[in-house]
Design an enzyme around this catalytic site. Sequence first.
Site, PDB file in Angstrom:
ATOM      1  CG  HIS A 136      25.762  20.024  42.212  1.00 34.68           C
ATOM      2  ND1 HIS A 136      24.705  19.610  41.337  1.00 34.68           N
ATOM      3  CD2 HIS A 136      25.805  21.548  41.827  1.00 34.68           C
ATOM      4  CE1 HIS A 136      24.380  20.350  40.545  1.00 34.68           C
ATOM      5  NE2 HIS A 136      24.787  21.608  40.756  1.00 34.68           N
ATOM      6  CG  HIS A 183      20.773  15.426  45.895  1.00 32.71           C
ATOM      7  ND1 HIS A 183      20.855  14.226  45.126  1.00 32.71           N
ATOM      8  CD2 HIS A 183      21.530  16.289  45.007  1.00 32.71           C
ATOM      9  CE1 HIS A 183      21.163  14.569  43.619  1.00 32.71           C
ATOM     10  NE2 HIS A 183      21.515  15.634  43.651  1.00 32.71           N
TER      11      HIS A 183
END
EC number: 3.1.3.-
Length: 411
Positions: free
Chosen positions: A146, A197
């Site tokens: 992303h 993440h």
Amino acid sequence: MEGSGTWQGLVLVSIVTWICVSSYLKLTHKFRSLLQPWVARQVVGGVPLILNIQKHQNRLLDAFFSGLSCVVSVPFYTAFLPLLFWSGHGRLARQMTLLIAFCDYLGNCIKDVVSAPRPSCPPVRRITATKDEEDNAMEYGLPSSHTLNTVCLSGYLFHYVFSSFEHENASIQYYGFAFACLLVALIAFGRIYLGMHSVVDIIAGLAIGVLILGLWLTVNEKIDDFITSKQNVSSFWTALSFLLLFAYPTPEHETPSYEYHTAFNGVALGIVAGVQQTYSQFHHEAAPRIFSPELPVSAYLGRVMVGIPTILLVKFCSKSLAKWILPTVSNALGIPIRSTTYIPKLKLDNGYANGKKTDEIKNSVGYLQKLCDFLKQDSFDVDTGIRFLQYAGLAWSVVDLVPSLFSYINL
């Protein structure tokens, strides 16, 4: 473009050489043994920071960062890019499509080479509000896709807008740049907040994204000139796409990353082949653009209402056609195949159960069978070919079939 055949051949030969050398020397395993332990330690060491951030969790922030992740996700771009093509901004749409395909390939390659874990859940709370996010959570962590994609696509969009339109007021450019940076920062922070993440994944996504963006801004005009030329474009890109299906690292454990690469590899081929054939008709720089007298909003909405159902129908038909053709051709050529998703009967039929070949296949002496043996494959996953052709057909319809329909019905 003089000498195009020479450099095209060199590119293809280089990729084949890389596939052979990296396979023989087991480079993926060697790189993983060097990088994975260090990255795994950073992920574990970053858990306390994630937990501190998640102490401030609430439903509003959950909804905000989940929604923001969806807006910059691959499915969003997949839905958005056809609308961009049909709006008349062909060059921007072409470049963003190829850029996201390149980002997806390189980012997922690095993910599967390193095979680094995501933050452990629990203790980290992982929020997966959509099916796409659940699939993302099954991938490896480093780098953050992303973050990488947002850096590249927002950076390229900023560059395109401000290189195409001159602004006397420099403050507009500063505001545009600040907005792009803010978007990247929110996406990066949101990936940590959602537990998807760790900090090292975000830093890697930022660094790789900046490098890819810089490279793309250097070569994007040359790539676009090549795509819109007549120099063996479709044949070269077909060969390139086929080789890229093999020029992909084997992860420590199977993940959806290769499926995403296959899909966008097919999309890139469909876009290139379609644009190359119809550039002078539909995708040239003088094509009508939205908000112009030639393409008012009402006509554009008509394009959307005609185009969306058409490409969905093509996607379904191309998938069905591929499910019928590929097994038939593979059996005729003696290529051992298997299917885990699209053709369940191949799990048991045709002598490919558990990846084992029948005596008939073993006795095949064709060149394709020798290729299978050379690549040390008991069988090939036919799902890869089906997915590739499905998305290639979808992309081709976006830039060729659907614009032809628009021309026929005066849209």
